[in-house]
Design an enzyme around this catalytic site. Structure first.
Site, PDB file in Angstrom:
ATOM      1  N   ASP A 264      35.403  20.477  42.271  1.00 30.74           N
ATOM      2  CA  ASP A 264      34.962  21.494  43.221  1.00 30.74           C
ATOM      3  C   ASP A 264      34.173  20.818  44.337  1.00 30.74           C
ATOM      4  O   ASP A 264      33.193  20.116  44.077  1.00 30.74           O
ATOM      5  CB  ASP A 264      34.090  22.529  42.508  1.00 30.74           C
ATOM      6  CG  ASP A 264      34.918  23.458  41.630  1.00 30.74           C
ATOM      7  OD1 ASP A 264      36.000  23.865  42.062  1.00 30.74           O
ATOM      8  OD2 ASP A 264      34.475  23.763  40.510  1.00 30.74           O
ATOM      9  N   ASP A 374      42.693  26.910  41.182  1.00 33.36           N
ATOM     10  CA  ASP A 374      41.454  27.602  40.810  1.00 33.36           C
ATOM     11  C   ASP A 374      40.971  28.624  41.823  1.00 33.36           C
ATOM     12  O   ASP A 374      39.833  29.055  41.755  1.00 33.36           O
ATOM     13  CB  ASP A 374      40.355  26.550  40.573  1.00 33.36           C
ATOM     14  CG  ASP A 374      39.098  27.144  39.964  1.00 33.36           C
ATOM     15  OD1 ASP A 374      39.214  28.107  39.175  1.00 33.36           O
ATOM     16  OD2 ASP A 374      37.997  26.658  40.255  1.00 33.36           O
ATOM     17  N   HIS A 579      36.898  27.101  47.656  1.00 33.05           N
ATOM     18  CA  HIS A 579      36.933  28.324  46.847  1.00 33.05           C
ATOM     19  C   HIS A 579      35.683  28.596  46.005  1.00 33.05           C
ATOM     20  O   HIS A 579      35.700  29.553  45.218  1.00 33.05           O
ATOM     21  CB  HIS A 579      38.185  28.333  45.963  1.00 33.05           C
ATOM     22  CG  HIS A 579      38.232  27.240  44.937  1.00 33.05           C
ATOM     23  ND1 HIS A 579      39.080  26.162  45.049  1.00 33.05           N
ATOM     24  CD2 HIS A 579      37.559  27.064  43.794  1.00 33.05           C
ATOM     25  CE1 HIS A 579      38.926  25.378  44.007  1.00 33.05           C
ATOM     26  NE2 HIS A 579      37.997  25.900  43.235  1.00 33.05           N
TER      27      HIS A 579
END
Length: 1013
Positions: A264, A374, A579
């Site tokens: 991430d 994701d 995201h």
């Protein structure tokens, strides 16, 4: 035969866990360790190398939250270890087994060369294989003491999500730093037993293979000498060979494994930490590639590659080498793995433009697929955007998280709003962090929806979310599972190879039409409202800057188009569409920095636009319209005076004193401009909105009703809004004042002030302007609630079978009924600038300048009429992972547009988000381009990225019908080509009478490259 399954299973588990696993390292000697705590933010290796280190003992606490501690480790390989595999083994005091959200470290040689990272599931660094004995080992280890934000399973708030509130108490206790001998025979035995035991437990109790494995393990354990595990390991492995060598059934499912490390770009750590995570994970991956020739690693997010290139050049060189060797596969083709719903259409296009260009420029590779495992749902424009960027396939995972309905396919064709289809796969293993456990292998087969039609699926393997990546243990599992009876077969291969085989095997896969709606994480449309507003405004400021810079480049001698500045600013905005940033699901530190970055981007873009406009020459005040449509509306001069102007789309006009169609009148709490008549009640709601053109009342009940709901989801506070939020609420009907604040022939406005809850206040200014039926509601909130959501409702007297919400390059229709569980699950949905409701002959739109979440419902009244209600989600107050999420000031505008068609909604959506800009300029250069034809909408105007001077225009059909028209230019046109998103020619465009002829299918996106004469 007596059933001894339980005895065998318990015996195998204990011997494995307590004897075999603990014997993997045969001998150890400790490092001599010294430490230096870096002050403040991380420092480069060169600074750490010359720092003053102090002796450090094992068992000592270290590491304040978000701190960096450098450890110097020195040791010597004993001479009698010659010929053995020797490793450094480091335990920083790891908590749990997730690598991504706790202590991590990168090990360097003393010359600054990064070797490998250590984390709880990857604690070793190879020293020599085989060792010579007597070697000196000298490392500098950069250790990050990142806090565990997930502690207590997201059940408690924590101040650790920002270095400003985290404190300085050490988080970890250093356990061990040793030079050790890896007993390779025992290590392999450990994996043999793990794979067989897990397979055994997944097989049915009546499956002969289960019992065969059990008894083979039982017999093998008889050969294990508990006093000499190392000496007996080879015999135990030999006894297990027959059961490990049984080939899989001919019809066994095939799993294409591809190494992966989902990192991430920000989440429970800030962006600065992600930059270090990439170096750690990518060091591990390139090291693993050196050990395993059959290893292949798929990695997306060009932004992360750029961070490594700029900050860790030696790791970057290793990545380049792995790419050349075919072991590293750039995938995805996007700048980051962005949110799938919230970025605007042009922003999604630029994600691909910047991402694909990076991979082509640095590796000579054009990626073929979209890799988004994701994100929290996927908009229905993706198939077309992806195909126009040159992609052939789409991969995601998250839809498997659906709360209500199981998605019916794993391999299918996904059809977008324009009819474009792309071959799509959801891995049935239901994770993008696979490790090839027995449970995962069984789940993938059991879960697979395409049985009988197809026989293969994909599994991204490796530890992820916070990085870590594949390990040698996972690779060894893959090797054992390549052809093993009772299990799916595993082949490690490039995702392009998987998709080619899957498509060949299953060309007539089923079709899914429309959005991929995730029945979970619906609050990501609303959480962290300032972050979302920053994105929306940045997207529109980028449009403005590109348009006026193009105008100046065409008409202002000496002006230079700011390619590099715009490129950099776009990349900043694209990064923050990741995201877990744009959806509002990150820690406080991330959103604090995002708000600051958006403010910086806005300043720079305003300056670029001002520079471009100034380059056109000094002159009279003019109104500049960056929107795609002609506008006749009220704009304010520098001193705030309202003026009515008419401005062409993409052009400008002087602030002439043009008379409006009819003046605005204000009578008490009634605003009237001849188009609409608005009555504001004493409680501040809209008691009546009458469309004077249609002669009908718009509202069925009071409008702009602000409703405060209790909002505590079952889990994932910042992500989720659960349906039960609707059951408890308070209507905000106690207005402290309702006051006329503007009474001008061009503008009438009434201000409503409220206070409520824990000291929160809302001030709303309801405005009606001459010449427009749009009713603006400028909102200023000082928000101090917790675990609440505030919504604004517009119950309209319309029987609408569906709502239409703007998405990227078009709109999507959703039923307003809840006939099935699929419709019922869409109780909170996303949209961009507008939501439209209509019955035959009449429609209403709700426009906004920064919100995304909303809900639409309908009821039938006692008089037989239908009330359809749109409710905008304005602001939330989750406390996890950011306990102060959304607290403080929010300023935004939303509007009601009576009598609106979809075309009206599109036009007013642009107008509200692209307010007319007033500036002094010399003349009125022709708009760069002017589109003619209903539904033809210009989305972007810019100069070509190759600095050729060509003008690039991106447009689309916005109504959902066929469109014909022309595109005229404000400059001599020498030629025109239709291109892909990367501005590569596809075919020549037709030019008729000096204009480009346009024929568009519903929602078609068209990119034109225009050569100047």
């Amino acid at each position: 035969m007596h059933d001894e399954s339980r005895r065998i299973e318990e015996r195998v588990q204990r011997l494995h866990d307590q004897r075999i696993k603990t014997a993997v390292y045969a001998a150890t000697v400790p490092f001599e360790v010294e430490a230096w705590q870096a002050p403040g933010e991380p420092v480069p290796f060169e600074e750490a190398a010359v720092a003053s280190y102090e002796p450090f003992s094992m068992g000592t606490p270290w590491g304040p939250p978000w701190g960096t501690t450098w450890f110097r480790m020195r040791g010597q390989v004993p001479a009698d270890w010659a010929g053995k595999r020797v490793e450094a083994v480091i335990d920083l005091g790891f908590t749990g087994d997730w690598p991504g959200n706790q202590a991590e470290a990168l090990v360097h040689l003393t010359d600054g060369t990064p070797l490998k990272a250590v984390n709880p599931l990857n604690q070793y660094v190879a020293i020599a294989n085989p060792a010579q004995g007597g070697e000196t080992v000298d490392y500098l280890v950069e250790a990050a003491s990142n806090p565990d934000i997930l502690a207590d399973n997201f059940s408690k708030t924590t101040p650790l999500g920002d270095k400003l509130t985290a404190g300085d108490k050490p988080l970890y206790t250093f356990r061990a730093a040793d030079i050790a001998v890896l007993d390779e025979e025992v290590w392999h035995l450990d994996l043999d037993v793990q794979v067989l035991r897990e397979l055994m437990l997944e097989l049915g109790e009546h499956d002969p293979r289960r019992h065969e494995i059990a008894h083979a393990l039982d017999r093998a354990m008889d050969l294990l000498d508990l006093d000499d595990v190392s000496g007996s390991a080879a015999a135990v492995r030999e006894a297990l060979k027959p059961v490990l060598s049984r080939p899989a059934h001919a019809s066994a499912h095939t799993i294409s494994g591809v190494g992966h490390a989902h990192i991430d770009s920000a989440w429970l750590w800030p962006i600065r930490e992600t930059k270090r995570k990439t170096s750690r994970t990518f060091s591990n991956v390139t090291s693993l590639a050196d050990e395993y020739d059959d290893f292949i690693f798929a990695c997306s997010q060009a932004q992360q590659y750029e961070w490594v290139r700029d900050n860790y050049p030696k790791v970057w060189s290793r990545i380049q080498e792995s790419v050349k060797n075919g072991q590293w596969a750039p995938v995805g083709g996007m700048w980051v793995e962005s949110d799938g719903n919230l970025p605007g259409g042009e922003a999604v296009a630029r994600q691909f433009v910047h991402g694909k260009r990076f991979f082509m420029d640095h590796f000579g590779i054009e990626t073929k697929g979209v890799w988004l495992p994701d994100s929290f749902g996927y908009n229905a424009a993706y198939p077309q955007i992806a195909k126009l960027a040159g992609n052939e396939w789409f991969l995601t995972q998250k839809i498997s998280w659906n709360q209500t309905n199981k998605f019916p396919h794993h391999t299918f064709w996904w059809e977008g709003i324009d009819g474009t289809r792309i071959f799509t796969h959801f891995p049935p293993v239901d994770t993008y962090n696979a490790r090839f456990s027995g449970e995962e292998m069984s789940r993938a087969v059991r879960n697979y929806s395409e049985k009988g039609g197809a026989s293969r699926s994909l599994a991204p393997f490796g530890w992820g979310d916070g990085g870590g990546g594949p390990t040698r243990e996972i690779m060894e599992r893959a090797r054992r599972l390549a052809d093993l009876e009772g299990s799916a077969k595993v082949v490690v291969e490039h995702p392009d190879e998987f998709f080619a085989k899957a498509r060949e095997e299953y060309p007539d896969a089923p079709v899914w039409v429309g959005e991929l709606y995730l029945e979970l994480h619906r609050a990501t449309y609303t959480s962290q409202a300032r972050t979302k507003q920053g994105n929306r405004r940045s997207e529109h400021l980028l449009r403005e800057a590109e348009l006026w810079a193009t105008t100046a480049a065409l008409h202002a001698p000496g002006y230079t188009y700011p390619h590099e500045k715009l490129d950099r600013l776009w990349k900043t905005v694209l990064l923050h569409q990741f995201h877990d940033i744009l959806p509002g699901s990150s820690i406080a530190w991330v959103h604090r920095e995002a708000e600051a970055e958006y403010a910086r981007v806005a300043r720079e873009l305003h300056a670029l636009t001002a520079e471009a406009v100034t380059a056109l020459g000094a002159g009279e005040p003019r109104a500049f319209n960056a929107g795609p449509y002609d506008r006749a509306e009220v704009v304010r001069t520098a001193d705030g005076t309202p003026v009515f102007v008419e401005v062409p789309g993409g052009g400008s006009a002087p602030l002439a004193d043009t008379a409006p169609p009819q003046p605005v009148t204000v009578d008490g709490r009634v605003l009237d401009n001849g188009l609409v008549r608005v009555e504001v009640a004493e409680d501040g709601t809209l008691s009546s909105v009458r469309d004077l053109r249609a002669g009908r009342e718009v509202l069925a009940e009071p409008g702009n009703l602000l409703r405060l709901h209790t909002d505590l989801p079952n889990y994932w506070d910042a992500w989720d809004i659960d349906k039960h939020y609707k059951n408890r609420y308070t209507d905000l009907l106690d207005a402290s004042s309702v006051t006329v604040v503007e009474q001008d022939p061009l503008v009438g406005a009434i201000r409503v002030e409220r206070s409520f809850g824990k000291g929160s206040t809302i001030t709303q200014t309801i405005s009606v302007r001459a010449g427009s039926p749009r009713i603006d509601i400028e909102t200023d909130i000082d928000w101090h609630e917790t675990e609440k959501i505030l919504k604004a409702a517009f119950p309209v007297d319309i029987r609408a079978p569906h709502s239409s919400a703007e998405i990227q390059f078009g709109h999507i229709q959703r039923p307003t009924h809840t006939n099935t569980s699929w419709e019922s699950a869409r109780f909170e949905v996303s949209g961009h600038r507008w939501v439209h409701l209509a019955e035959p002959g009449y429609g209403v739109a709700v426009i906004n300048d920064s919100t995304y979440g909303h809900d639409v419902s309908r009821t039938v009244r006692e008089d037989g009429g239908t009330t359809t209600t749109v409710r905008l989600s304005l602001v939330r107050a989750p406390r996890i992972p950011d306990p102060e999420a959304d607290q403080g000031r929010h300023r935004f505008t939303y509007a009601l547009l009576p009598g609106a068609t979809v075309e009206d909604a599109v036009a007013e959506g642009y107008s509200l988000n692209l307010p007319l800009r007033v500036a002094d300029a010399a003349g009125a250069p022709e708009p760069v381009v002017s589109a003619e034809g209903e539904g033809v909408t210009v989305e972007a105007v810019k100069l070509a990225d190759d600095a050729s001077g060509d003008v690039v225009v991106r447009l689309y059909e916005s109504r959902g019908g066929r469109a014909t028209g022309t595109l005229r230019t404000g400059f001599p046109l020498a030629g025109a080509q239709i291109t892909d998103l990367l501005e590569r020619p596809l075919e020549d465009a037709e030019i008729t009478d000096g204009a480009v002829a346009l024929t568009l299918r519903p929602f078609q996106i068209l990119t034109l490259r225009l050569r100047r004469g």
